[in-house]
Design an enzyme around this catalytic site. Structure first.
Site, PDB file in Angstrom:
ATOM      1  N   ARG A  48       0.855  -1.199   0.000  1.00  0.00           N
ATOM      2  CA  ARG A  48       0.000   0.000   0.000  1.00  0.00           C
ATOM      3  C   ARG A  48       0.886   1.242   0.000  1.00  0.00           C
ATOM      4  O   ARG A  48       1.807   1.348   0.801  1.00  0.00           O
ATOM      5  CB  ARG A  48      -0.895  -0.017   1.237  1.00  0.00           C
ATOM      6  N   ARG A  55      -2.549   6.341   9.693  1.00  0.00           N
ATOM      7  CA  ARG A  55      -2.523   5.894   8.284  1.00  0.00           C
ATOM      8  C   ARG A  55      -2.589   7.094   7.329  1.00  0.00           C
ATOM      9  O   ARG A  55      -2.564   8.235   7.747  1.00  0.00           O
ATOM     10  CB  ARG A  55      -3.729   4.980   8.029  1.00  0.00           C
ATOM     11  N   LYS A  63      -4.704   0.674  14.704  1.00  0.00           N
ATOM     12  CA  LYS A  63      -4.624   1.653  13.608  1.00  0.00           C
ATOM     13  C   LYS A  63      -5.308   2.970  13.982  1.00  0.00           C
ATOM     14  O   LYS A  63      -6.184   3.005  14.851  1.00  0.00           O
ATOM     15  CB  LYS A  63      -5.259   1.074  12.346  1.00  0.00           C
ATOM     16  N   LYS A  69      -6.837   6.751  12.093  1.00  0.00           N
ATOM     17  CA  LYS A  69      -7.147   7.362  10.792  1.00  0.00           C
ATOM     18  C   LYS A  69      -7.616   8.813  10.936  1.00  0.00           C
ATOM     19  O   LYS A  69      -8.397   9.115  11.831  1.00  0.00           O
ATOM     20  CB  LYS A  69      -8.225   6.538  10.096  1.00  0.00           C
ATOM     21  N   CYS A 103     -15.357  -3.085  -1.380  1.00  0.00           N
ATOM     22  CA  CYS A 103     -14.002  -3.369  -0.897  1.00  0.00           C
ATOM     23  C   CYS A 103     -13.391  -4.471  -1.758  1.00  0.00           C
ATOM     24  O   CYS A 103     -14.084  -5.126  -2.536  1.00  0.00           O
ATOM     25  CB  CYS A 103     -14.036  -3.799   0.562  1.00  0.00           C
ATOM     26  N   CYS A 139      -8.137 -10.718  -0.153  1.00  0.00           N
ATOM     27  CA  CYS A 139      -8.303 -10.403   1.269  1.00  0.00           C
ATOM     28  C   CYS A 139      -8.505 -11.676   2.091  1.00  0.00           C
ATOM     29  O   CYS A 139      -9.462 -12.422   1.879  1.00  0.00           O
ATOM     30  CB  CYS A 139      -9.472  -9.454   1.486  1.00  0.00           C
ATOM     31  N   CYS A 190     -16.876  -8.598   4.486  1.00  0.00           N
ATOM     32  CA  CYS A 190     -16.906  -8.947   5.910  1.00  0.00           C
ATOM     33  C   CYS A 190     -17.222  -7.678   6.686  1.00  0.00           C
ATOM     34  O   CYS A 190     -17.242  -6.593   6.113  1.00  0.00           O
ATOM     35  CB  CYS A 190     -15.571  -9.568   6.343  1.00  0.00           C
ATOM     36  N   CYS A 215     -14.291  -1.911   5.284  1.00  0.00           N
ATOM     37  CA  CYS A 215     -13.338  -1.199   4.421  1.00  0.00           C
ATOM     38  C   CYS A 215     -14.006  -0.347   3.341  1.00  0.00           C
ATOM     39  O   CYS A 215     -13.434   0.640   2.882  1.00  0.00           O
ATOM     40  CB  CYS A 215     -12.370  -2.182   3.782  1.00  0.00           C
TER      41      CYS A 215
HETATM   42 FE1  SRM Z   1      -9.480  -2.152   5.526  1.00  0.00          FE
HETATM   43  C1  SRM Z   1      -8.206  -4.843   7.095  1.00  0.00           C
HETATM   44  C2  SRM Z   1      -8.492  -3.360   2.556  1.00  0.00           C
HETATM   45  C3  SRM Z   1     -10.138   0.851   4.123  1.00  0.00           C
HETATM   46  C4  SRM Z   1     -11.353  -1.320   8.243  1.00  0.00           C
HETATM   47  N1  SRM Z   1      -8.450  -3.785   4.945  1.00  0.00           N
HETATM   48  C5  SRM Z   1      -7.972  -4.765   5.760  1.00  0.00           C
HETATM   49  C6  SRM Z   1      -7.092  -5.744   4.974  1.00  0.00           C
HETATM   50  C7  SRM Z   1      -5.685  -5.244   5.044  1.00  0.00           C
HETATM   51  C8  SRM Z   1      -7.225  -7.227   5.372  1.00  0.00           C
HETATM   52  C9  SRM Z   1      -6.244  -7.763   6.369  1.00  0.00           C
HETATM   53  O1  SRM Z   1      -6.054  -7.186   7.454  1.00  0.00           O
HETATM   54  O2  SRM Z   1      -5.681  -8.820   6.082  1.00  0.00           O
HETATM   55  C10 SRM Z   1      -7.697  -5.538   3.557  1.00  0.00           C
HETATM   56  C11 SRM Z   1      -6.785  -5.869   2.384  1.00  0.00           C
HETATM   57  C12 SRM Z   1      -7.597  -6.434   1.255  1.00  0.00           C
HETATM   58  C13 SRM Z   1      -6.877  -6.520  -0.020  1.00  0.00           C
HETATM   59  O3  SRM Z   1      -6.665  -7.648  -0.515  1.00  0.00           O
HETATM   60  O4  SRM Z   1      -6.530  -5.493  -0.598  1.00  0.00           O
HETATM   61  C14 SRM Z   1      -8.224  -4.138   3.664  1.00  0.00           C
HETATM   62  N2  SRM Z   1      -9.220  -1.359   3.715  1.00  0.00           N
HETATM   63  C15 SRM Z   1      -8.887  -2.051   2.589  1.00  0.00           C
HETATM   64  C16 SRM Z   1      -9.043  -1.196   1.354  1.00  0.00           C
HETATM   65  C17 SRM Z   1      -8.006  -1.491   0.274  1.00  0.00           C
HETATM   66  C18 SRM Z   1     -10.469  -1.374   0.820  1.00  0.00           C
HETATM   67  C19 SRM Z   1     -10.725  -0.879  -0.587  1.00  0.00           C
HETATM   68  O5  SRM Z   1     -11.265  -1.679  -1.342  1.00  0.00           O
HETATM   69  O6  SRM Z   1     -10.423   0.271  -0.904  1.00  0.00           O
HETATM   70  C20 SRM Z   1      -8.936   0.192   1.992  1.00  0.00           C
HETATM   71  C21 SRM Z   1      -7.520   0.683   2.087  1.00  0.00           C
HETATM   72  C22 SRM Z   1      -7.449   2.028   2.688  1.00  0.00           C
HETATM   73  C23 SRM Z   1      -6.080   2.644   2.694  1.00  0.00           C
HETATM   74  O7  SRM Z   1      -5.625   3.048   1.642  1.00  0.00           O
HETATM   75  O8  SRM Z   1      -5.492   2.750   3.783  1.00  0.00           O
HETATM   76  C24 SRM Z   1      -9.464  -0.088   3.387  1.00  0.00           C
HETATM   77  N3  SRM Z   1     -10.486  -0.478   6.111  1.00  0.00           N
HETATM   78  C25 SRM Z   1     -10.747   0.607   5.338  1.00  0.00           C
HETATM   79  C26 SRM Z   1     -11.768   1.403   5.938  1.00  0.00           C
HETATM   80  C27 SRM Z   1     -12.392   2.647   5.336  1.00  0.00           C
HETATM   81  C28 SRM Z   1     -11.650   3.899   5.695  1.00  0.00           C
HETATM   82  O9  SRM Z   1     -10.610   3.848   6.385  1.00  0.00           O
HETATM   83  O10 SRM Z   1     -12.086   4.959   5.287  1.00  0.00           O
HETATM   84  C29 SRM Z   1     -12.130   0.779   7.122  1.00  0.00           C
HETATM   85  C30 SRM Z   1     -13.270   1.216   8.064  1.00  0.00           C
HETATM   86  C31 SRM Z   1     -12.954   2.397   8.856  1.00  0.00           C
HETATM   87  C32 SRM Z   1     -12.272   2.007  10.115  1.00  0.00           C
HETATM   88  O11 SRM Z   1     -11.066   1.780  10.098  1.00  0.00           O
HETATM   89  O12 SRM Z   1     -12.965   1.857  11.126  1.00  0.00           O
HETATM   90  C33 SRM Z   1     -11.315  -0.402   7.221  1.00  0.00           C
HETATM   91  N4  SRM Z   1      -9.687  -2.907   7.377  1.00  0.00           N
HETATM   92  C34 SRM Z   1     -10.555  -2.450   8.332  1.00  0.00           C
HETATM   93  C35 SRM Z   1     -10.525  -3.348   9.452  1.00  0.00           C
HETATM   94  C36 SRM Z   1     -11.372  -3.217  10.734  1.00  0.00           C
HETATM   95  C37 SRM Z   1     -10.720  -2.355  11.747  1.00  0.00           C
HETATM   96  C38 SRM Z   1     -11.496  -2.325  13.019  1.00  0.00           C
HETATM   97  O13 SRM Z   1     -11.411  -1.339  13.723  1.00  0.00           O
HETATM   98  O14 SRM Z   1     -12.165  -3.295  13.373  1.00  0.00           O
HETATM   99  C39 SRM Z   1      -9.615  -4.382   9.125  1.00  0.00           C
HETATM  100  C40 SRM Z   1      -9.234  -5.598   9.976  1.00  0.00           C
HETATM  101  C41 SRM Z   1      -8.295  -5.254  11.063  1.00  0.00           C
HETATM  102  O15 SRM Z   1      -7.741  -4.169  11.159  1.00  0.00           O
HETATM  103  O16 SRM Z   1      -8.087  -6.145  11.892  1.00  0.00           O
HETATM  104  C42 SRM Z   1      -9.123  -4.077   7.807  1.00  0.00           C
HETATM  105 FE1  SF4 Z   2     -11.359  -7.645   3.403  1.00  0.00          FE
HETATM  106 FE2  SF4 Z   2     -13.414  -7.318   5.008  1.00  0.00          FE
HETATM  107 FE3  SF4 Z   2     -11.905  -5.240   4.359  1.00  0.00          FE
HETATM  108 FE4  SF4 Z   2     -13.467  -6.286   2.560  1.00  0.00          FE
HETATM  109  S1  SF4 Z   2     -14.145  -5.321   4.461  1.00  0.00           S
HETATM  110  S2  SF4 Z   2     -11.307  -5.747   2.246  1.00  0.00           S
HETATM  111  S3  SF4 Z   2     -13.443  -8.415   3.060  1.00  0.00           S
HETATM  112  S4  SF4 Z   2     -11.242  -6.957   5.535  1.00  0.00           S
END
Ligand code: SRM
Ligand code: SF4
Length: 565
Positions: free
Chosen positions: A77, A146, A210, A212, A430, A436, A475, A479
Site C-alpha cells: 500500500r 494511516r 490503527k 485514521k 471493498c 483479502c 466482511c 473497508c
Molecule cells: Fe481495511 C483490514 C483493505 C479501508 C477497516 N483492509 C484490511 C485488509 C488489510 C485485510 C487484512 O487485514 O488482512 C484488507 C486488504 C484487502 C486486499 O486484498 O486489498 C483491507 N481497507 C482495505 C481497502 C483497500 C479497501 C478498498 O477496497 O479500498 C482500503 C484501504 C485504505 C487505505 O488506503 O489505507 C481499506 N479499512 C478501510 C476502511 C475505510 C476507511 O478507512 O475509510 C475501514 C473502516 C474504517 C475504520 O477503520 O474503522 C477499514 N480494514 C478495516 C478493518 C477493521 C478495523 C477495526 O477497527 O475493526 C480491518 C481488519 C483489522 O484491522 O483487523 C481491515
Molecule cells: Fe477484506 Fe473485510 Fe476489508 Fe473487505 S471489508 S477488504 S473483506 S477486511
C-alpha cells in the site's frame, strides 16, 4: 529486562516491543528462498512498512490438494496524503503494477494505491522503485496514523490546496521516526542495535491499533469524516479557512457475534484554529496511546476508548495535553458524500475531470481500456492525478489544451462518458476475494453484477438517475464504509449478505440491519417493493435513506453501541 506483565497484553504488543522499532527479522526473512512467506511475527511488523502477506484464495483448495504451500504474495500500500501524485509518479506506479504485481492498480477508499500479487523476491525492488519515485509505503498500515485523507477536488474550492497541505503536514508529523524502513528496504546504513531509534510520539509499542485522520470541506463530506478516528471539518469565513471543527472517535469495523464491537460515528467535540491542527492531532494520538486497550485488539480503536471513558472524560484528558482549550464547535452543513463526476473548471481556470473507477480497480477490460488511457495521459498531462476517498480518480489542474487531448485519449480507448446510474456512480466495494484473507464473501468482483440487476428494477420505476449510496464489503470490517450507505451489504458467507438500509446521503447516520444472510434473489425481492414505494411516495428531494427511515422500514441506531450486526 522489562517488568511488563505480558499476560495482560495482546500478543502484538510484545511483538512490537521486541521488534527493535519495527525491524523484527524482516530483513533476514526476505532472504529465505525456501518459502514465499515471511515469519509470523514479521507479518504484523511488515504492516507498518505498508505490506501485507496474502495468498490467492481462489487457489486455496487446489494448492492444498497438491500439498503445496498457499500461493503467497504481498499487497503493497502506497501512502499518499490527500491522494495527490504527479503524472510521472502515476506512470511509475503503472509500470510497477505490470512488472511486479498483478497488472492492476487498486485505488483505495483512503486515497491510496495498492499493488496486489507482489512476490517476496520482488518486494524489496518494488519498494525501492516506489521510493525512487518519491512516494513511500511507511505507515500505510499498522498501529500508527494511516494515510491522511482530504477533500480531493481543486475545482470545488480554492481552499483545496490549503487543505491538502494541512493533510500532508499532519501525515509528516505523525509518521514513524524509526529508521527501520530505510535500513530494510532502502539499504541505508544500520544504526548499531537500533538503540538510537526513538519514537517521540508513539513510543516503543506504537498505538494500540490503527489510527485514521480525514479533513473535509463542507458542503462535501467526501472523506466520510464521521468514520475517521479523528476528523477535521473546515469552517470557512470570508473565503478563508478560519478553523476546523474537531470530530473524534469514528470507526466502522465490527465482528459478527461480538456485541461489544460496533461501528461508531465520530463526535464533534470543539473547534480549533488552523495553526492548532497539528497539536490537536498529536495530542489525540497521545491520549489514545496512553489510554487505548492493549489487551484486546478487537476493542482497541479510539472509538472504544472514548465510549469507555465517556466523551467528556476523553476530552478532559485531551485538554490536559493541549496547550490551549478547544473552542465551541461552529455550525456546518453537509449536502452529500461521494464524488461529483465530469469536467469542472477550477477557480484558477484549470480543468478537473473526475472519473468513475468501478471498485477502484484500474485495468483494461475488453474495449474499455482505462489503464492504457491513463498511461498515455500521464505522458503529457500538465497537472496532477488525485485519488478520491471513494475509489475514484481526478485528472486535476489540466490546461484547456490538455483537456482536449485527455478527451481524445479517453475516447480512443473506449472510456466514454457513459450513462452511469445514480446507484452505480455512488457505489463502493471493498477488495474482498481473491486477495483479502478476511473476506467471507465477494465484494469488488460481485457488486457490479448486482448493480446491473438492481438497475433493471430502478429503470422500471424511473429511478435510474437517482443518486443512492450503495456499498458492499466481504466482511464486517467496514473497508468500503458500508455502515454509512443508504443501501449497505456485508458478506456473511459465499453468496450471502446482510442487507442494511437507512444511512443518509451525507454520511452522517449509521444504517440498520434490514435482512440477514440473504442471497441475490432475496436481495432483489427485498429491494423491489421498496424501490416501488420510493418512486411513488417519496417527498420532494427526499433521498432513499431518509425515505426508508421515515417509512419505518428500519429504525437506525442513535449510537454505535445499538448497532445490530
Ligand atoms: Fe481495511 C483490514 C483493505 C479501508 C477497516 N483492509 C484490511 C485488509 C488489510 C485485510 C487484512 O487485514 O488482512 C484488507 C486488504 C484487502 C486486499 O486484498 O486489498 C483491507 N481497507 C482495505 C481497502 C483497500 C479497501 C478498498 O477496497 O479500498 C482500503 C484501504 C485504505 C487505505 O488506503 O489505507 C481499506 N479499512 C478501510 C476502511 C475505510 C476507511 O478507512 O475509510 C475501514 C473502516 C474504517 C475504520 O477503520 O474503522 C477499514 N480494514 C478495516 C478493518 C477493521 C478495523 C477495526 O477497527 O475493526 C480491518 C481488519 C483489522 O484491522 O483487523 C481491515
Ligand atoms: Fe477484506 Fe473485510 Fe476489508 Fe473487505 S471489508 S477488504 S473483506 S477486511
Amino acid at each position: 529486562m522489562s517488568n511488563i506483565d505480558w499476560s495482560t497484553l495482546s500478543e502484538v504488543e510484545k511483538i512490537k516491543y521486541d521488534s527493535n522499532y519495527l525491524r523484527g527479522s524482516i530483513a533476514e526473512g526476505l532472504k529465505d528462498e525456501v518459502t514465499g512467506a515471511i515469519a509470523l511475527n514479521d507479518r504484523q511488523l511488515s504492516k507498518f512498512h505498508g505490506i501485507y502477506q496474502q495468498h490467492d484464495r481462489d487457489l486455496e483448495r487446489e494448492r492444498k490438494q497438491q500439498l503445496l504451500e498457499p500461493a503467497y504474495s504481498f499487497l503493497i500500500r502506497v501512502r499518499m496524503p490527500g491522494g495527490l501524485l504527479t503524472p510521472a509518479q502515476w506512470l511509475r506506479m503503472d509500470e510497477l503494477s505490470e512488472q511486479y504485481a498483478n497488472g492492476t492498480l487498486k485505488l483505495t477508499t483512503r486515497q491510496a494505491f495498492q499493488l496486489h500479487g507482489v512476490l517476496k523476491r520482488n518486494l524489496k525492488t518494488t519498494i525501492q522503485e516506489i521510493n525512487h519515485s518519491l512516494l513511500d509505503t511507511i505507515a500505510a498500515c499498522g498501529d500508527v496514523n494511516r494515510n491522511v485523507m482530504c477533500h480531493p477536488n481543486p475545482s470545488e474550492s480554492v481552499l483545496h490546496q490549503q487543505l491538502y497541505e494541512t493533510a500532508r503536514a499532519i501525515s509528516e508529523h505523525l509518521a514513524p521516526k524509526t529508521s527501520a524502513y530505510h535500513e530494510i528496504w532502502l539499504d541505508k546504513k544500520l544504526i548499531a542495535g537500533g538503540e538510537k531509534d526513538f519514537e517521540p510520539i508513539y513510543g516503543r509499542t506504537y498505538l494500540p491499533r490503527k489510527f485514521k485522520i480525514g479533513l473535509v470541506l463542507p458542503p462535501y463530506n467526501d472523506c466520510d469524516v464521521f468514520s475517521q478516528d479523528l476528523g477535521f471539518i473546515a469552517i470557512v469565513d470570508d473565503g478563508k479557512i478560519a478553523g476546523y471543527n474537531v470530530v473524534l472517535g469514528g470507526g466502522l469495523g465490527s465482528t459478527f457475534g461480538i456485541r461489544e464491537t460496533y461501528p461508531r460515528l465520530g463526535t464533534v467535540i470543539g473547534y480549533c484554529a488552523p495553526d492548532q491542527v497539528i497539536e490537536v492531532a498529536e495530542k489525540v494520538v497521545v491520549v489514545q496511546r496512553n489510554e487505548g486497550n492493549r489487551k484486546d485488539r478487537k476493542l482497541a480503536r479510539l472509538k472504544y476508548t472514548i465510549d469507555r471513558l465517556g466523551i467528556e472524560g476523553f476530552v478532559a484528558l485531551l485538554h490536559e495535553q493541549l496547550s490551549f482549550q478547544l473552542q465551541a464547535a461552529r455550525s456546518f452543513q453537509f449536502l452529500r458524500n461521494g464524488d461529483r463526476y465530469g469536467w469542472r473548471k477550477g477557480p484558477d481556470g484549470l480543468w478537473n475531470l473526475t472519473l468513475f473507477v468501478e471498485g477502484g480497480r484500474v485495468k483494461d477490460r475488453d474495449n474499455f481500456r482505462l489503464k492504457s488511457a491513463l498511461r498515455e495521459i500521464a505522458t503529457f498531462h500538465d497537472g496532477h492525478f488525485i485519488l478520491t476517498g471513494n475509489q475514484n480518480l481526478i485528472l486535476a489542474n489540466a490546461s484547456p489544451a490538455t483537456k482536449s487531448k485527455i478527451n481524445h485519449l479517453l475516447l480512443i480507448h473506449g472510456v466514454k462518458p457513459q450513462e452511469i446510474s445514480g446507484l452505480r456512480s455512488n457505489s463502493i466495494a471493498c477488495v474482498a476475494l481473491n486477495t483479502c484473507g478476511l473476506a467471507f464473501a465477494e465484494a469488488e468482483r460481485y457488486l457490479p453484477a448486482l448493480i446491473d440487476k438492481l438497475e433493471v428494477l430502478l429503470n422500471e420505476y424511473g429511478l435510474f438517475k437517482d443518486e443512492m449510496v450503495i456499498r458492499m464489503t466481504g466482511c464486517p470490517n467496514g473497508c468500503g464504509r458500508p455502515s454509512l450507505a443508504e443501501i449497505g451489504f456485508i458478506g456473511k458467507s459465499p453468496g450471502h449478505y446482510n442487507l442494511y438500509l437507512g444511512g443518509n446521503f451525507t454520511g452522517s447516520r449509521l444504517n440498520a440491519l434490514y435482512r440477514e444472510n440473504i442471497t441475490e434473489t432475496e436481495i432483489l425481492d427485498a429491494l423491489k417493493p421498496i424501490f416501488a414505494d420510493y418512486a411513488a411516495n417519496r417527498g420532494k428531494g427526499e433521498h432513499f435513506g431518509d425515505f426508508v427511515v421515515r417509512k419505518n422500514y428500519v429504525k437506525t441506531p442513535d449510537e454505535g453501541r445499538e448497532f445490530v450486526h
